[in-house]
Enzyme design. Structure first.
Site, PDB file in Angstrom:
ATOM      1  N   GLY A  55     -13.519 -20.073  45.429  1.00  0.00           N
ATOM      2  CA  GLY A  55     -13.383 -18.870  46.231  1.00  0.00           C
ATOM      3  C   GLY A  55     -13.718 -19.186  47.669  1.00  0.00           C
ATOM      4  O   GLY A  55     -14.355 -20.202  47.941  1.00  0.00           O
ATOM      5  N   CYS A  82     -15.884 -25.577  42.219  1.00  0.00           N
ATOM      6  CA  CYS A  82     -16.102 -25.317  43.642  1.00  0.00           C
ATOM      7  C   CYS A  82     -17.063 -24.139  43.838  1.00  0.00           C
ATOM      8  O   CYS A  82     -18.234 -24.256  43.544  1.00  0.00           O
ATOM      9  CB  CYS A  82     -14.754 -25.106  44.328  1.00  0.00           C
ATOM     10  SG  CYS A  82     -14.883 -25.190  46.103  1.00  0.00           S
ATOM     11  N   TYR A  83     -16.593 -22.986  44.266  1.00  0.00           N
ATOM     12  CA  TYR A  83     -17.509 -21.848  44.423  1.00  0.00           C
ATOM     13  C   TYR A  83     -18.225 -21.570  43.106  1.00  0.00           C
ATOM     14  O   TYR A  83     -19.402 -21.189  43.095  1.00  0.00           O
ATOM     15  CB  TYR A  83     -16.744 -20.591  44.877  1.00  0.00           C
ATOM     16  CG  TYR A  83     -17.640 -19.380  45.045  1.00  0.00           C
ATOM     17  CD1 TYR A  83     -18.287 -19.137  46.251  1.00  0.00           C
ATOM     18  CD2 TYR A  83     -17.854 -18.494  43.980  1.00  0.00           C
ATOM     19  CE1 TYR A  83     -19.132 -18.049  46.406  1.00  0.00           C
ATOM     20  CE2 TYR A  83     -18.695 -17.397  44.123  1.00  0.00           C
ATOM     21  CZ  TYR A  83     -19.331 -17.176  45.338  1.00  0.00           C
ATOM     22  OH  TYR A  83     -20.165 -16.103  45.483  1.00  0.00           O
ATOM     23  N   HIS A 169     -11.234 -29.667  42.733  1.00  0.00           N
ATOM     24  CA  HIS A 169     -10.310 -28.792  42.005  1.00  0.00           C
ATOM     25  C   HIS A 169      -9.512 -29.575  40.955  1.00  0.00           C
ATOM     26  O   HIS A 169      -8.521 -30.216  41.298  1.00  0.00           O
ATOM     27  CB  HIS A 169      -9.348 -28.117  42.988  1.00  0.00           C
ATOM     28  CG  HIS A 169     -10.010 -27.083  43.827  1.00  0.00           C
ATOM     29  ND1 HIS A 169     -10.207 -25.794  43.402  1.00  0.00           N
ATOM     30  CD2 HIS A 169     -10.568 -27.163  45.056  1.00  0.00           C
ATOM     31  CE1 HIS A 169     -10.840 -25.107  44.328  1.00  0.00           C
ATOM     32  NE2 HIS A 169     -11.076 -25.919  45.347  1.00  0.00           N
ATOM     33  N   GLU A 171      -7.583 -28.370  38.808  1.00  0.00           N
ATOM     34  CA  GLU A 171      -6.342 -27.666  38.453  1.00  0.00           C
ATOM     35  C   GLU A 171      -5.165 -28.041  39.340  1.00  0.00           C
ATOM     36  O   GLU A 171      -4.031 -27.757  39.006  1.00  0.00           O
ATOM     37  CB  GLU A 171      -6.581 -26.139  38.509  1.00  0.00           C
ATOM     38  CG  GLU A 171      -6.819 -25.554  39.896  1.00  0.00           C
ATOM     39  CD  GLU A 171      -8.261 -25.639  40.395  1.00  0.00           C
ATOM     40  OE1 GLU A 171      -9.016 -26.486  39.887  1.00  0.00           O
ATOM     41  OE2 GLU A 171      -8.633 -24.879  41.300  1.00  0.00           O
ATOM     42  N   SER A 222      18.395  -5.808  32.570  1.00  0.00           N
ATOM     43  CA  SER A 222      18.947  -6.091  33.899  1.00  0.00           C
ATOM     44  C   SER A 222      19.837  -7.323  33.844  1.00  0.00           C
ATOM     45  O   SER A 222      20.546  -7.608  34.799  1.00  0.00           O
ATOM     46  CB  SER A 222      17.802  -6.350  34.871  1.00  0.00           C
ATOM     47  OG  SER A 222      17.178  -7.578  34.546  1.00  0.00           O
ATOM     48  N   GLY A 223      19.772  -8.030  32.729  1.00  0.00           N
ATOM     49  CA  GLY A 223      20.504  -9.293  32.646  1.00  0.00           C
ATOM     50  C   GLY A 223      19.637 -10.466  33.046  1.00  0.00           C
ATOM     51  O   GLY A 223      20.017 -11.616  32.891  1.00  0.00           O
ATOM     52  N   ASP A 226      13.371 -11.731  32.243  1.00  0.00           N
ATOM     53  CA  ASP A 226      12.231 -10.957  31.736  1.00  0.00           C
ATOM     54  C   ASP A 226      12.655  -9.851  30.767  1.00  0.00           C
ATOM     55  O   ASP A 226      12.149  -9.762  29.650  1.00  0.00           O
ATOM     56  CB  ASP A 226      11.419 -10.341  32.883  1.00  0.00           C
ATOM     57  CG  ASP A 226      11.001 -11.379  33.905  1.00  0.00           C
ATOM     58  OD1 ASP A 226      11.008 -12.569  33.547  1.00  0.00           O
ATOM     59  OD2 ASP A 226      10.694 -10.999  35.038  1.00  0.00           O
ATOM     60  N   SER A 227      13.597  -9.016  31.213  1.00  0.00           N
ATOM     61  CA  SER A 227      13.976  -7.909  30.330  1.00  0.00           C
ATOM     62  C   SER A 227      14.695  -8.440  29.089  1.00  0.00           C
ATOM     63  O   SER A 227      14.552  -7.883  27.994  1.00  0.00           O
ATOM     64  CB  SER A 227      14.839  -6.877  31.065  1.00  0.00           C
ATOM     65  OG  SER A 227      16.075  -7.426  31.476  1.00  0.00           O
ATOM     66  N   SER A 228      15.436  -9.543  29.226  1.00  0.00           N
ATOM     67  CA  SER A 228      16.161 -10.072  28.061  1.00  0.00           C
ATOM     68  C   SER A 228      15.204 -10.639  27.009  1.00  0.00           C
ATOM     69  O   SER A 228      15.361 -10.380  25.816  1.00  0.00           O
ATOM     70  CB  SER A 228      17.136 -11.176  28.492  1.00  0.00           C
ATOM     71  OG  SER A 228      18.010 -10.698  29.481  1.00  0.00           O
ATOM     72  N   LYS A 371       6.021 -16.646  34.354  1.00  0.00           N
ATOM     73  CA  LYS A 371       7.479 -16.769  34.256  1.00  0.00           C
ATOM     74  C   LYS A 371       7.924 -18.014  33.463  1.00  0.00           C
ATOM     75  O   LYS A 371       8.808 -17.932  32.615  1.00  0.00           O
ATOM     76  CB  LYS A 371       8.057 -16.848  35.672  1.00  0.00           C
ATOM     77  CG  LYS A 371       9.545 -16.712  35.735  1.00  0.00           C
ATOM     78  CD  LYS A 371       9.890 -15.308  36.078  1.00  0.00           C
ATOM     79  CE  LYS A 371      11.339 -15.055  36.269  1.00  0.00           C
ATOM     80  NZ  LYS A 371      11.548 -13.629  36.571  1.00  0.00           N
TER      81      LYS A 371
END
Ligand code: XMP
Length: 515
Positions: A55, A82-83, A169, A171, A222-223, A226-228, A371
């Site tokens: 942070g 870190c923080y 870090h 990550e 929507s095609g 995500d929605s599919s 995603k």
């Protein structure tokens, strides 16, 4: 089997979501909670381990993030980053100070005590990414230093308390062995590493089935990915009790209305009501040039069409109870964490407002996923790459890529130009490496010459950008020969466009879309 969860407490680092993704890449589920989460909120996740993120603050700052220090006494394996390290040192009785030499960037870490399980299998010296201005001056009782850089402490351990912390870090990409360090931490947590797409699909499908019971569900397609994928998961759970509504708003891409139906209905078996409402939208858009007005009109009309179709489905099924939405995890984190004031630059309509009006309950099967994880799930569900890899496409579609008034003629022109841009970028193998690539139709007429004919026609701008999340973007340096092919094909094949320009504006100060 229960899902094992690692809880990551967010102290405001730009890398917090990255920690969550790195843990998930090792097939262990992780959630990000704001550092202000109450102990019972943390415990409600039944975590197998805790990670305290980095942070920007100093533990002595007046506004230092206020986490409940009792989380360090839960007996859970804990890793501070870190923080997170400063927080542990400060709250367990040690001392943190402003470092005489701030360290940012690449650093070499010497592991002094390779016997601590966090370092299992790591070499004696590792390359890391540091970013901090504070350092631990005196360690709390029971802690010892286990790694250093040439001028600072790099890691501490207290095996008895099961608490470790690193100043660097693990990550980020710039710490090449960071994944191995995180894997060691997960081993300390007793992680099984069984959070795979198959496991996710199985548990999500079971949960949807239990939740929906004998109810009926609708989904706005929507095609996009995500929605599919969200619809596929619900379909797998309840079959034809899910009806998807797909609206042609008149500003879709060329053949999109047919392609989406082909892919999702014909190949994957979803029950789809396709509402071909383009003419309605275009009638409402006639004469409108203001970008925000266009968005509002399309948003409102979408809701009207969706409403009508939902009503019809309600009549047929005897009642619809649920609405599927493709909400993703970054939206969930964004809305749950404390953020500074942010300005709405453009209103994004999507389907906001629908559930309250229609009294539907929400199913959000992707709200725990990033995603790229949604794509992995889609692949496991054998969905076509065409859907999974589709670049983002805005809800108001081509309407925000036609400057000025949207007319049927202009939509048709832009559809042709857009198809050439996307087709050529795909043929060059660049489609999946680029965040968005498209054509924009400018209502600017210029003079040209074709054969012996003088032409006077529209201008088309090509836009291609690299981006992580759409918030910032760099224009993509497409190869000249590709630009050349795109330009010559558009001018030759699209009657009505005689000039092509390339947009070399990054975001900020530009935006990705032109409106
Ligand atoms: P801008 O143009 O704001 O775009 O840089 C950022 C990202 O958002 C998409 N976008 C939209 N998506 N409704 C949407 O669903 C909208 O009104 C809208 N406007 C922009 C844009 O395509 C890019 O990915």
């Amino acid at each position: 089997m229960d899902t094992q969860t690692v809880v990551i407490l967010d102290f405001g680092s730009q890398y917090t979501q990255l920690i969550a993704r790195r843990i998930r890449e090792q097939n262990v589920f992780s959630v990000v909670l704001p550092c202000t989460a109450r102990l019972d909120e943390i415990q409600a996740h039944h975590p197998i381990g805790l990670i305290l993120s980095g942070g920007p603050s100093s533990v002595y700052d007046a506004g230092a993030p206020a986490a409940d220090a009792r989380l360090l006494a839960l007996g859970l394996p804990t890793l501070g980053v870190c923080y997170g390290l400063h927080f542990i040192v400060h709250h367990l009785g040690g001392r943190v100070r402003s470092a005489p030499k701030r360290e940012y960037g690449h650093a070499e870490v010497e592991i002094e005590d390779g016997s601590t399980p966090l370092f299992t299998g790591l070499p004696a010296s590792i390359h890391v990414w540091m970013s901090h201005g504070d350092e631990a001056e005196q360690l709390p009782e029971g802690f010892r230093r286990v790694a250093v850089t040439s001028n600072a402490l790099a890691a501490i351990a207290n095996e008895q308390k099961k608490i470790w912390a690193v100043q660097f870090h693990p990550e980020v990409h710039h710490t090449p062995l960071g994944a191995q360090l995180l894997a060691n931490f997960l081993r300390i947590c007793g992680a099984r590493g069984d959070w795979t797409p198959a496991h996710f699909i199985e548990s999500t499908v079971a949960a949807i089935r239990a939740k929906v019971g004998a109810g009926h569900v609708i989904c706005g397609l929507s095609g996009g990915v995500d929605s599919s994928v969200a619809a596929m998961l619900v379909h797998k759970a309840i079959g034809d009790r899910l009806t998807c509504i797909f609206v042609n708003n008149g500003v879709l891409r060329k053949n999109e209305f047919e392609n989406v139906q082909k892919n999702l209905r014909d190949k994957l078996g979803l029950k789809i009501v396709a509402a071909d409402a383009g003419a309605r939208f275009l009638a409402k858009l006639a004469g409108v040039t203001d970008p925000e007005k266009k968005r509002k009109i399309i948003g409102a009309e979408f809701i009207a069409v969706f409403d009508e179709e939902a009503e019809r489905i309600t009549q047929q099924t005897g009642g619809v109870d649920w609405l599927v939405q493709g909400t993703l995890y970054p939206d969930v984190i964004e809305s749950s964490s404390v953020k500074g004031p942010s300005q709405t630059i453009k209103s994004h309509h999507n389907v906001g407002g629908l559930p309250e009006r229609m009294k539907l309950k929400l199913i959000e099967p992707l709200r725990d996923l990033f995603k790229d994880e949604v794509r992995r799930i889609g692949r496991d569900l054998a969905m076509p790459e065409e859907i999974l890899n589709r670049q983002p496409f805005p809800g108001p579609g081509l309407a925000v890529r036609i400057l000025g008034e949207v007319t049927a003629e202009r939509v048709a022109l832009l559809q042709e130009a857009d198809e050439i841009v996307v087709g050529e970028i795909k043929a060059a193998g660049l489609y999946t490496q680029i965040w968005q690539s498209f054509a924009v139709l400018l209502p600017v007429m210029s003079v040209g010459v074709m054969g012996d004919q003088r032409t006077y026609a529209y201008t088309c701008a090509i836009r291609a950008v690299h981006s992580e999340d759409g918030m910032t973007a760099d224009w993509a340096p497409l190869p000249y020969d590709l630009l050349q092919r795109i330009s010559s094909r558009i001018v030759n094949e699209v009657r009505g466009i005689n000039r092509v320009v390339y947009d070399i504006t990054s975001k900020p100060p530009g935006t990705i879309e032109w409106e």
